[in-house]
Scaffold this active site. Sequence first.
Site, PDB file in Angstrom:
ATOM      1  N   MET A  32      -5.174  -1.886   5.705  1.00  0.00           N
ATOM      2  CA  MET A  32      -5.734  -1.115   6.806  1.00  0.00           C
ATOM      3  C   MET A  32      -4.764  -0.031   7.257  1.00  0.00           C
ATOM      4  O   MET A  32      -3.571  -0.264   7.406  1.00  0.00           O
ATOM      5  CB  MET A  32      -6.057  -2.033   7.989  1.00  0.00           C
ATOM      6  CG  MET A  32      -7.183  -3.021   7.714  1.00  0.00           C
ATOM      7  SD  MET A  32      -8.755  -2.198   7.361  1.00  0.00           S
ATOM      8  CE  MET A  32      -9.093  -1.408   8.934  1.00  0.00           C
ATOM      9  N   GLN A  83     -13.572  -2.750  -0.540  1.00  0.00           N
ATOM     10  CA  GLN A  83     -13.472  -4.055   0.111  1.00  0.00           C
ATOM     11  C   GLN A  83     -14.293  -4.064   1.389  1.00  0.00           C
ATOM     12  O   GLN A  83     -14.148  -3.194   2.238  1.00  0.00           O
ATOM     13  CB  GLN A  83     -12.033  -4.445   0.447  1.00  0.00           C
ATOM     14  CG  GLN A  83     -11.982  -5.902   0.943  1.00  0.00           C
ATOM     15  CD  GLN A  83     -10.641  -6.368   1.413  1.00  0.00           C
ATOM     16  OE1 GLN A  83     -10.113  -5.878   2.403  1.00  0.00           O
ATOM     17  NE2 GLN A  83     -10.074  -7.339   0.699  1.00  0.00           N
ATOM     18  N   CYS A 113      -8.070 -11.819   5.763  1.00  0.00           N
ATOM     19  CA  CYS A 113      -7.443 -11.150   6.906  1.00  0.00           C
ATOM     20  C   CYS A 113      -7.386 -12.100   8.102  1.00  0.00           C
ATOM     21  O   CYS A 113      -8.409 -12.686   8.475  1.00  0.00           O
ATOM     22  CB  CYS A 113      -8.220  -9.894   7.272  1.00  0.00           C
ATOM     23  SG  CYS A 113      -7.467  -8.979   8.643  1.00  0.00           S
ATOM     24  N   LYS A 153     -11.329 -11.846  -2.247  1.00  0.00           N
ATOM     25  CA  LYS A 153      -9.898 -11.939  -1.954  1.00  0.00           C
ATOM     26  C   LYS A 153      -9.719 -12.973  -0.853  1.00  0.00           C
ATOM     27  O   LYS A 153     -10.337 -12.869   0.215  1.00  0.00           O
ATOM     28  CB  LYS A 153      -9.333 -10.588  -1.517  1.00  0.00           C
ATOM     29  CG  LYS A 153      -7.816 -10.588  -1.366  1.00  0.00           C
ATOM     30  CD  LYS A 153      -7.285  -9.180  -1.091  1.00  0.00           C
ATOM     31  CE  LYS A 153      -5.759  -9.140  -1.148  1.00  0.00           C
ATOM     32  NZ  LYS A 153      -5.133  -9.857  -0.016  1.00  0.00           N
ATOM     33  N   HIS A 185      -4.162 -14.403  -2.270  1.00  0.00           N
ATOM     34  CA  HIS A 185      -2.917 -14.207  -1.522  1.00  0.00           C
ATOM     35  C   HIS A 185      -2.320 -15.598  -1.354  1.00  0.00           C
ATOM     36  O   HIS A 185      -2.846 -16.429  -0.619  1.00  0.00           O
ATOM     37  CB  HIS A 185      -3.198 -13.567  -0.163  1.00  0.00           C
ATOM     38  CG  HIS A 185      -1.961 -13.195   0.589  1.00  0.00           C
ATOM     39  ND1 HIS A 185      -1.954 -12.251   1.581  1.00  0.00           N
ATOM     40  CD2 HIS A 185      -0.672 -13.628   0.497  1.00  0.00           C
ATOM     41  CE1 HIS A 185      -0.737 -12.121   2.070  1.00  0.00           C
ATOM     42  NE2 HIS A 185       0.059 -12.968   1.428  1.00  0.00           N
ATOM     43  N   GLY A 226       0.956 -11.300  -2.835  1.00  0.00           N
ATOM     44  CA  GLY A 226       1.884 -11.898  -1.892  1.00  0.00           C
ATOM     45  C   GLY A 226       3.306 -11.971  -2.411  1.00  0.00           C
ATOM     46  O   GLY A 226       3.566 -12.692  -3.375  1.00  0.00           O
ATOM     47  N   GLY A 247       1.222  -5.317  -2.490  1.00  0.00           N
ATOM     48  CA  GLY A 247       0.865  -4.926  -1.139  1.00  0.00           C
ATOM     49  C   GLY A 247       1.778  -3.827  -0.642  1.00  0.00           C
ATOM     50  O   GLY A 247       1.877  -2.751  -1.235  1.00  0.00           O
TER      51      GLY A 247
END
Length: 345
Positions: A32, A83, A113, A153, A185, A226, A247
Amino acid sequence: MGVPVVTPDNPSHPQASARYAASARLSVAPMMDWTDRHCRAFHRLLAPHARLYTEMVHANAVVLGDRERLLGFDPVEHPVALQLGGSEPEALAQAARIGAQRGYDEINLNCGCPSDRVQAGRFGACLMREPALVAECVAAMAAAASNVPVTVKCRLGVDQDHEYERFAAFVDAIAATGCRTFVVHARNAWLQGLSPKENREVPPLRYDWAWRLKRERPDLQVLVNGGIATLEQAQAQLAHVDGVMLGRAAYHDPYELHRMDAALYGGPLHERGELLRALQPYVEARLARGVALKHITRHVLGLFHGQPGGRAFRQVLSEGAHRAGAGWELVEQALDATTARRAAA
């Protein structure tokens, strides 16, 4: 050899499908406020083969909002995935259909999230407690966007979920709908007491769960996210899973993304300045449309991370890009400052 020109693909073309399949080995996570269309155009130059993702967009925003602003992308970004966030099968199906019609190569559902806002909307990581609902959502999305893959995800679990069997059961419920790709993740999401930033760093990593998932379910495509920040770490993961997703490392040290793409796909390594100058046509085209330079250059600030002159590079761009009329000449000034500092070192 110069930086190759990235040409648009027709997603329906067989070569484009092959390119999408190969892109699973390396991807850049949806982030984001970071992975907007300008960031993705830059990352495509750095990583010609990697799979890129949009920021998460809520399904209702796609259905009711400004679609060009939310979903617009440059053809050079292919292969690129959209996404989505949400938990209502009908809205997610509509959004998936719209995304597929606009040319995205993949539609991905966010089940990872942990932010308070996302929890309040009953989507993101809290969906890991509702595998039946997620399966319903994925089935609806796949039916609506039948010409592109629908993927998920997720995390390993939430809060005190420490049983591998619970995680595997979540995956199995979704895989039963026909979903074949899971981006894992490899840590839990703690829904209380940690900020989203802390949730990316504090819960311990358990790569072995993702490895076991791939080992026990070889028909699934498992990508790990991750804590992966270097080529060596990526290569270690690829001994166990199908792909790695970077990421913040791809954002803060984008040259490492270039190094990974070159190593994993057998491409040439280019110098940092050469890569950035390949972005000039894109920048000038956007400036001509009224986009301010600062909206593009904020994504390139880390290009000289850890290099002599990197601070000077960031300083020139940070101080000048917000000024009215700032153009490509500022980028050249930043590159010149970097060269001067390196020469003096």
